[in-house]
Design a protein around this motif. Structure first.
Motif, PDB file in Angstrom:
ATOM      1  N   THR A 282      -2.114  -4.751  14.344  1.00 16.23           N
ATOM      2  CA  THR A 282      -1.423  -5.926  14.876  1.00 16.23           C
ATOM      3  C   THR A 282       0.021  -6.018  14.406  1.00 16.23           C
ATOM      4  O   THR A 282       0.760  -6.899  14.850  1.00 16.23           O
ATOM      5  N   GLY A 283       0.415  -5.127  13.486  1.00 17.49           N
ATOM      6  CA  GLY A 283       1.768  -5.169  12.945  1.00 17.49           C
ATOM      7  C   GLY A 283       1.811  -5.943  11.651  1.00 17.49           C
ATOM      8  O   GLY A 283       1.067  -6.898  11.446  1.00 17.49           O
ATOM      9  N   GLY A 284       2.696  -5.524  10.756  1.00 19.95           N
ATOM     10  CA  GLY A 284       2.816  -6.217   9.485  1.00 19.95           C
ATOM     11  C   GLY A 284       2.177  -5.439   8.353  1.00 19.95           C
ATOM     12  O   GLY A 284       1.395  -4.508   8.558  1.00 19.95           O
ATOM     13  N   LYS A 285       2.525  -5.822   7.123  1.00 17.70           N
ATOM     14  CA  LYS A 285       2.048  -5.154   5.931  1.00 17.70           C
ATOM     15  C   LYS A 285       1.231  -6.124   5.089  1.00 17.70           C
ATOM     16  O   LYS A 285       1.609  -7.278   4.915  1.00 17.70           O
ATOM     17  N   LEU A 286       0.121  -5.640   4.584  1.00 13.06           N
ATOM     18  CA  LEU A 286      -0.779  -6.494   3.814  1.00 13.06           C
ATOM     19  C   LEU A 286      -0.280  -6.682   2.391  1.00 13.06           C
ATOM     20  O   LEU A 286       0.160  -5.734   1.737  1.00 13.06           O
ATOM     21  N   ARG A 287      -0.391  -7.910   1.897  1.00 11.29           N
ATOM     22  CA  ARG A 287      -0.074  -8.198   0.505  1.00 11.29           C
ATOM     23  C   ARG A 287      -1.357  -8.336  -0.305  1.00 11.29           C
ATOM     24  O   ARG A 287      -2.339  -8.918   0.165  1.00 11.29           O
ATOM     25  N   THR A 288      -1.337  -7.817  -1.527  1.00 15.95           N
ATOM     26  CA  THR A 288      -2.498  -7.888  -2.410  1.00 15.95           C
ATOM     27  C   THR A 288      -2.058  -8.405  -3.771  1.00 15.95           C
ATOM     28  O   THR A 288      -0.903  -8.228  -4.183  1.00 15.95           O
ATOM     29  N   PHE A 289      -3.019  -9.017  -4.483  1.00 16.64           N
ATOM     30  CA  PHE A 289      -2.756  -9.562  -5.813  1.00 16.64           C
ATOM     31  C   PHE A 289      -3.917  -9.210  -6.742  1.00 16.64           C
ATOM     32  O   PHE A 289      -5.074  -9.144  -6.311  1.00 16.64           O
TER      33      PHE A 289
END
Length: 613
Positions: A282-289
């Motif tokens: 879908t586009g975009g980059k995932l953020r993780t913590f």
């Protein structure tokens, strides 16, 4: 995510109780930092605190739909993941929507189907509807109990709230705690409906409660049922992978920034990989913590629960998926802040005593909230797929008690040892646990022809899904909502739970290992080192200075000789433990001090009427 509360009183006029309802609502401000609203009727009052996630401009609550016979008003907490499909169905039936929110879908769904709307929802939710037409309140809780909901019966109606503190804010509620209330706190069986407060109980998951002048009625609209599993191993793996692929896009619907909680274990890494795959499409980059402690990796020492630190595996997953990652690094000083302990106890509404496991999670969620409003978690996978060590430890597996209590470790050792001897005797925790175990086992349905081992493992799975996981979900909900963060739990989707629960144990351990079914389903998405990693629980600091600081805080409390905490805790035990060598304050001793300090804070904050021997 939000918080809800309310009051129904058929012998009073509640239109003049605006201040009390506002006070009840205000206790839930951390659950809903964006907006507050109340609505008063003659015999009902509703309060709502909003965390805006879907349609921020349009989802304000309480939300009311007018009808020729009178209004219907809704307060809603959580998310309905299939709201788009339901909206289309309701539109086809003639309903007209003025917002894009899932809240309006629930409201319109009630107008169409009544309380049977519950069966049509997929998601995590707790909501209340006041139907002025019928002078009736309807309370609904999601199938797995992801979102909390409590109620107190009054002589002419009831009080309810997302958390006990909302009910406690009403002067009608008596703040009483007796010996019976304390049994579950020490027993850790997650008894259905239990609340620490006398005459306050939790609505069971999968339940509809209706209240009108005729009284209160409850209906179970979902329960964990036993059905025959006919798929072979290959098909089962494929079906689990397909279900996860269907669930994830729904879980990622949001109008606000989102991320994934990543520990480097199989469960959180699987969620991360599935979310990253969807993001790429879908586009975009995932953020993780993730969370870590200063010096933890460099000085890590394997213990009874953890073989390896998380950090190396987190780095592998981040590199493999190209995630935008941040580690929240904590030190002992921040974890020992008395204000943090007060915040944790306030979020829990009880002195649970998990110490840095809870406090570090709250600090993690506060840090995440600065950059995101929604986070996805790997919670529920261990209970569903059989990941805990005690599933596979013969002594714990075969014991005639809850497996997590039979598997002795820091958190399941004698939780009554720090208590006064008179109270320990009155609690009779052994008898209490035995009774709860018998009650829990009686709810398990078995298939004809199941052998003894399969019956045992089905029972164990049932206990985890209907008991233990609810404690885990409650912890994550309380800590996340105390930071105004919505945490979603993809593995708790009821379609996945129903399918995996009924898979025979041989398929859950299809490769001869714990969680083999999940490992195979997500293996194409992750590094081999991660799919092969042994279960490692949420981290706990190994800094020896942490225990020494707990001892100093306990000695400070000992100086207050008349404090109510000593009606429960044995002063001599506390003194011995506080004066011991810090290196000896590990395991049950450290946990005992945490519980003692939590109880001290809780007693000061909540001022209970405590009745114990």
């Amino acid at each position: 995510m939000c918080g809800i509360t309310g009051w129904v009183a058929f012998e009073q006029d509640l239109t003049g109780q605006g201040d009390t309802v506002a006070a009840m609502t205000a206790t839930l401000a951390e659950r809903g930092p964006d907006e507050s609203g109340t609505r008063l009727f003659r015999h009902a009052a509703l309060g709502h605190r909003r965390l805006a996630v879907i349609d921020p401009p349009g989802g304000r609550q309480p939300m009311t739909a007018g009808t020729p016979a009178g209004p219907v008003t809704l307060v809603h907490s959580g998310e309905v993941y299939n709201h788009t499909a339901l909206r289309a169905e309701l539109t086809a039936r003639g309903h007209r929507f003025t917002t894009r929110s899932d809240t309006e879908v629930v409201l319109r769904g009630y107008l169409e189907w009544g309380e049977a709307v519950a069966e049509r929802l997929t998601g995590m939710y707790a909501f209340a509807l006041w139907d002025e037409r019928r002078q009736r309140l309807v309370l609904v809780r999601d199938r797995m109990g992801v979102k909390p909901l409590y109620l107190h019966r009054t002589h002419d109606g009831l009080l309810f709230g997302s958390e006990p503190k909302a009910v406690l804010a009403n002067p009608v509620f008596p703040r009483r705690v007796d010996t019976g209330c304390l049994r579950e706190l020490a027993g850790f069986t997650k008894a259905p409906g239990w609340s620490l407060w006398k005459d306050l109980r939790e609505v069971e998951p999968g339940t509809v409660v209706t209240v009108d002048r005729a009284g209160m009625r409850e209906r179970t609209y979902w329960r964990l049922e036993t059905t025959e599993h006919t798929d072979d191993a290959e098909t089962t793996v494929e079906r689990v992978a397909a279900l996860l692929g269907e669930i994830m896009p729904q879980q990622l619907v949001s109008d606000v920034p989102q991320c994934v909680l990543l520990s480097g274990g199989l469960d959180s890494s699987a969620v991360t990989a599935l979310a990253a795959r969807h993001q790429r499409e879908t586009g975009g980059k995932l953020r993780t913590f993730s969370v870590d402690f200063a010096g933890y990796e460099e000085n890590f020492r394997p213990d009874e629960l953890r073989e390896t630190p998380d950090a190396p595996y987190i780095r592998e997953v981040v590199a493999h998926l190209g995630a935008d990652h941040r580690t929240v690094l904590l030190d002992s000083r921040s974890l020992l802040d008395p204000a943090l302990r007060r915040a944790v106890v306030g979020a829990r509404d009880m002195p649970i005593g998990l110490g840095d496991i809870d406090s570090s999670m709250l600090l993690l969620f506060r840090a995440i909230r600065e950059q995101a409003t929604v986070a996805l978690s790997g919670e529920f996978a261990d209970e569903l797929f059989g990941g805990y060590a005690w599933f596979h430890h013969p002594a714990a597996r075969d014991a005639d008690t809850f497996p997590w209590l039979a598997f002795q470790n820091t958190y399941t050792a004698d939780r009554t040892e720090p208590l006064r001897p008179e109270l320990r005797e009155a609690l009779d925790i052994g008898g209490y646990v035995a009774d709860e175990y018998a009650s829990a086992v009686a709810r398990v349905e078995h298939l004809p022809g199941e052998d003894a081992f399969e019956r045992r493992m089905r029972t164990s799975s049932h206990l985890h899904i209907t008991r233990l996981v609810r404690a885990m979900l409650d912890r994550k909900d309380r800590m996340s909502m105390a930071a105004g963060l919505e945490v979603r739990v993809p593995f708790a989707d009821h379609r996945l739970v129903e399918y995996v629960y009924n898979a025979p144990w041989a398929l859950k351990t299809v490769d001869g290992r714990e969680k083999g079914l999940l490992r195979q389903a997500v293996a194409p998405l992750l590094p081999r080192s991660v799919t092969e990693r042994v279960k490692s629980p949420y981290p706990s600091t190994q800094d020896t200075g942490y225990a020494a600081a707990l001892q100093r805080q306990a000695r400070d409390v000992l100086a207050d000789r008349d404090h109510q905490v000593f009606a429960v805790f044995d002063r001599d035990w506390v003194r011995r433990t506080a004066d011991a060598a810090p290196a000896a304050v590990t395991g049950a001793a450290r946990t005992g001090l945490e519980r003692f300090l939590d109880f001290h804070v809780w007693s000061d904050a909540y001022d209970p009427e405590l009745t114990v021997p």
